[in-house]
Design a protein around this motif. Structure first.
Motif, PDB file in Angstrom:
ATOM      1  N   ALA A 124     -79.325  27.530  27.953  1.00  0.00           N
ATOM      2  CA  ALA A 124     -80.357  27.262  26.947  1.00  0.00           C
ATOM      3  C   ALA A 124     -81.069  25.941  27.249  1.00  0.00           C
ATOM      4  CB  ALA A 124     -79.729  27.225  25.558  1.00  0.00           C
ATOM      5  N   LEU A 125     -80.317  24.916  27.616  1.00  0.00           N
ATOM      6  CA  LEU A 125     -80.924  23.625  27.932  1.00  0.00           C
ATOM      7  C   LEU A 125     -81.756  23.695  29.207  1.00  0.00           C
ATOM      8  CD1 LEU A 125     -77.902  21.293  27.056  1.00  0.00           C
ATOM      9  CD2 LEU A 125     -80.052  21.507  25.788  1.00  0.00           C
ATOM     10  N   LEU A 126     -81.246  24.379  30.214  1.00  0.00           N
ATOM     11  CA  LEU A 126     -82.004  24.512  31.461  1.00  0.00           C
ATOM     12  C   LEU A 126     -83.324  25.251  31.238  1.00  0.00           C
ATOM     13  CD1 LEU A 126     -79.166  25.367  34.023  1.00  0.00           C
ATOM     14  CD2 LEU A 126     -80.554  23.281  33.955  1.00  0.00           C
ATOM     15  N   SER A 127     -83.316  26.240  30.375  1.00  0.00           N
ATOM     16  CA  SER A 127     -84.532  27.032  30.141  1.00  0.00           C
ATOM     17  C   SER A 127     -85.612  26.222  29.427  1.00  0.00           C
ATOM     18  CB  SER A 127     -84.194  28.280  29.327  1.00  0.00           C
ATOM     19  OG  SER A 127     -83.822  27.933  27.993  1.00  0.00           O
ATOM     20  N   GLN A 128     -85.250  25.091  28.833  1.00  0.00           N
ATOM     21  CA  GLN A 128     -86.215  24.268  28.103  1.00  0.00           C
ATOM     22  C   GLN A 128     -86.584  22.988  28.855  1.00  0.00           C
ATOM     23  OE1 GLN A 128     -87.606  25.542  25.221  1.00  0.00           O
ATOM     24  NE2 GLN A 128     -86.394  27.295  25.947  1.00  0.00           N
ATOM     25  N   GLY A 129     -86.232  22.929  30.130  1.00  0.00           N
ATOM     26  CA  GLY A 129     -86.634  21.787  30.943  1.00  0.00           C
ATOM     27  C   GLY A 129     -85.708  20.594  30.895  1.00  0.00           C
ATOM     28  N   TYR A 130     -84.502  20.739  30.351  1.00  0.00           N
ATOM     29  CA  TYR A 130     -83.548  19.633  30.317  1.00  0.00           C
ATOM     30  C   TYR A 130     -82.870  19.489  31.678  1.00  0.00           C
ATOM     31  CZ  TYR A 130     -83.929  18.924  25.286  1.00  0.00           C
ATOM     32  OH  TYR A 130     -84.390  18.634  24.028  1.00  0.00           O
ATOM     33  N   ARG A 131     -82.609  18.248  32.072  1.00  0.00           N
ATOM     34  CA  ARG A 131     -81.932  17.967  33.332  1.00  0.00           C
ATOM     35  C   ARG A 131     -80.456  17.713  33.049  1.00  0.00           C
ATOM     36  NH1 ARG A 131     -80.604  13.253  35.934  1.00  0.00           N
ATOM     37  NH2 ARG A 131     -81.697  12.064  34.306  1.00  0.00           N
ATOM     38  N   LEU A 132     -79.602  18.491  33.691  1.00  0.00           N
ATOM     39  CA  LEU A 132     -78.161  18.360  33.452  1.00  0.00           C
ATOM     40  C   LEU A 132     -77.647  17.058  34.061  1.00  0.00           C
ATOM     41  CD1 LEU A 132     -76.975  22.013  34.176  1.00  0.00           C
ATOM     42  CD2 LEU A 132     -77.373  20.947  31.963  1.00  0.00           C
ATOM     43  N   THR A 133     -76.866  16.330  33.280  1.00  0.00           N
ATOM     44  CA  THR A 133     -76.246  15.101  33.766  1.00  0.00           C
ATOM     45  C   THR A 133     -74.731  15.239  33.889  1.00  0.00           C
ATOM     46  OG1 THR A 133     -76.174  14.257  31.485  1.00  0.00           O
ATOM     47  CG2 THR A 133     -78.077  13.637  32.826  1.00  0.00           C
ATOM     48  N   THR A 134     -74.126  16.021  33.010  1.00  0.00           N
ATOM     49  CA  THR A 134     -72.686  16.283  33.071  1.00  0.00           C
ATOM     50  C   THR A 134     -72.439  17.706  32.619  1.00  0.00           C
ATOM     51  OG1 THR A 134     -72.207  13.969  32.486  1.00  0.00           O
ATOM     52  CG2 THR A 134     -70.393  15.551  32.303  1.00  0.00           C
ATOM     53  N   GLU A 135     -71.601  18.423  33.347  1.00  0.00           N
ATOM     54  CA  GLU A 135     -71.255  19.789  32.941  1.00  0.00           C
ATOM     55  C   GLU A 135     -69.809  20.093  33.297  1.00  0.00           C
ATOM     56  OE1 GLU A 135     -73.227  22.933  35.156  1.00  0.00           O
ATOM     57  OE2 GLU A 135     -74.123  21.450  36.494  1.00  0.00           O
ATOM     58  N   ARG A 136     -69.084  20.528  32.277  1.00  0.00           N
ATOM     59  CA  ARG A 136     -67.711  20.989  32.443  1.00  0.00           C
ATOM     60  C   ARG A 136     -67.571  22.309  31.699  1.00  0.00           C
ATOM     61  NH1 ARG A 136     -66.524  15.533  30.832  1.00  0.00           N
ATOM     62  NH2 ARG A 136     -65.717  16.354  28.856  1.00  0.00           N
ATOM     63  N   SER A 137     -66.387  22.885  31.758  1.00  0.00           N
ATOM     64  CA  SER A 137     -66.196  24.172  31.092  1.00  0.00           C
ATOM     65  C   SER A 137     -66.297  24.056  29.578  1.00  0.00           C
ATOM     66  CB  SER A 137     -64.835  24.763  31.477  1.00  0.00           C
ATOM     67  OG  SER A 137     -63.779  23.890  31.063  1.00  0.00           O
ATOM     68  N   ASP A 138     -66.032  22.848  29.018  1.00  0.00           N
ATOM     69  CA  ASP A 138     -66.078  22.676  27.569  1.00  0.00           C
ATOM     70  C   ASP A 138     -67.052  21.584  27.122  1.00  0.00           C
ATOM     71  OD1 ASP A 138     -64.723  20.547  28.620  1.00  0.00           O
ATOM     72  OD2 ASP A 138     -63.100  20.566  27.134  1.00  0.00           O
ATOM     73  N   PHE A 139     -67.895  21.108  28.035  1.00  0.00           N
ATOM     74  CA  PHE A 139     -68.825  20.033  27.685  1.00  0.00           C
ATOM     75  C   PHE A 139     -70.063  20.104  28.565  1.00  0.00           C
ATOM     76  CE2 PHE A 139     -70.446  15.713  28.452  1.00  0.00           C
ATOM     77  CZ  PHE A 139     -70.785  15.350  27.159  1.00  0.00           C
ATOM     78  N   VAL A 140     -71.228  19.901  27.934  1.00  0.00           N
ATOM     79  CA  VAL A 140     -72.502  19.880  28.656  1.00  0.00           C
ATOM     80  C   VAL A 140     -73.337  18.725  28.110  1.00  0.00           C
ATOM     81  CG1 VAL A 140     -74.627  21.130  29.201  1.00  0.00           C
ATOM     82  CG2 VAL A 140     -72.471  22.373  29.010  1.00  0.00           C
TER      83      VAL A 140
END
Length: 237
Positions: free
Chosen positions: A115-131
Motif C-alpha cells: 500500500a505504501l509503495l503504491s502511493q510513492g512512499y520510499r521504504l526505509t525499514t522492512e521486516r516481517s512485522d514492521f514497515v
C-alpha cells in the motif's frame, strides 16, 4: 464632587503590592505587581509636577488610583493559561491508530508495504512485522514537508490467523535557511577583512514536527491495505 471615598483614596495612595495580593489571582499576580509599581512611579512624578499645573496633591492621588484600578482590570482580563499538550491525550478506544485484519502478521505487513509503495512512499525499514517508509512534499517554494509512516503488525489470538496493524505517521516541516558564504583575507595595514561571496550554502532546518491525528488519513490507508491482502482460497475479490 468626590470620585472615591476616603478609605478608597487612602488605599490607592498607599500603592503597596502587599495590600492587593489577596485580591489577585496567581495568574494575574505578576502583572498586577508590575502595574502597581508603574502607577507608583507615575504617582510620584505627578505629585512632584502637580503644583505647576494648578492641581492639588489629593487630586493627583485620585487620578493615580484610577489608573491603578484600570491597570488591574486589564491584567485580570489577560489571556487564559495555556493547557499542556498532554492534557488533550484522552486514550479513548474510538481514537485508536489501529485496525484488525483477517490475515496473519506477515500477510498484513506485506499488504501495508504494498500500500505504501503504491502511493510513492520510499521504504526505509522492512521486516516481517514492521514497515517504515517516508514521502516528501514541497507545498511552497522554500518549504519542505516529509511524512514518515510506521506500521507495526501484531498477532491476535492463539491461532495467529488474525493480526492488528498499528500505524503512526509523523509530519516534519522544514524551512530553507540561507547561509551566505564569506571569504576572509589579511591586509597588513588594515587587518582581516571578510567579503561575502555570491555563492551560498543553503540548508533545510526542521521547524515543526507533528503526529498526524487519527481520522480519514488512516482510514484511507487501512482501506488500501485491505485491498492488498491475499484472497482466501476459493473466493473472488
Amino acid at each position: 464632587m468626590k470620585l472615591l471615598s476616603m478609605p478608597a483614596q487612602a488605599f490607592f495612595r498607599s500603592g503597596q503590592p502587599a495590600a492587593l495580593a489577596p485580591a489577585v489571582t496567581n495568574r494575574a499576580g505578576d502583572a498586577a505587581v508590575a502595574v502597581i509599581r508603574r502607577s507608583q512611579s507615575i504617582r510620584r512624578r505627578w505629585r512632584r509636577d502637580l503644583p505647576a499645573h494648578g492641581l492639588s496633591r489629593s487630586a493627583g492621588g485620585v487620578l493615580a488610583g484610577l489608573l491603578l484600578a484600570i491597570g488591574l482590570l486589564a491584567g485580570c482580563a489577560g489571556k487564559p493559561d495555556r493547557v499542556a499538550v498532554y492534557q488533550n491525550e484522552g486514550f479513548e478506544a474510538n481514537e485508536t491508530f489501529s485496525r484488525l485484519f483477517d490475515a496473519n502478521v506477515e500477510e498484513t505487513c506485506e499488504a501495508a508495504r504494498r500500500a505504501l509503495l503504491s502511493q510513492g512512499y520510499r521504504l526505509t525499514t522492512e521486516r516481517s512485522d514492521f514497515v517504515s517508509a517516508s514521502k516528501s512534499f514541497q507545498p511552497e517554494g522554500e518549504v519542505h514537508v516529509q511524512i514518515v509512516f510506521n506500521v507495526v503488525c501484531a498477532p491476535v489470538g492463539t491461532g495467529e490467523r488474525l493480526a492488528t496493524a498499528y500505524v503512526n505517521a509523523v509530519q516534519d516541516r522544514y524551512a530553507l535557511k540561507k547561509n551566505p558564504n564569506s571569504a576572509s583575507f589579511g591586509v597588513a595595514a588594515i587587518g582581516s577583512l571578510s567579503i561575502p561571496l555570491t555563492a551560498s550554502g543553503d540548508s533545510l532546518v526542521k521547524v515543526a514536527s507533528e503526529t498526524i491525528p487519527a481520522g480519514p488519513f488512516y482510514d484511507r490507508f487501512f482501506a488500501l491495505v485491505q485491498r492488498n491482502l491475499p484472497l482466501p482460497v476459493g473466493s473472488d475479490r
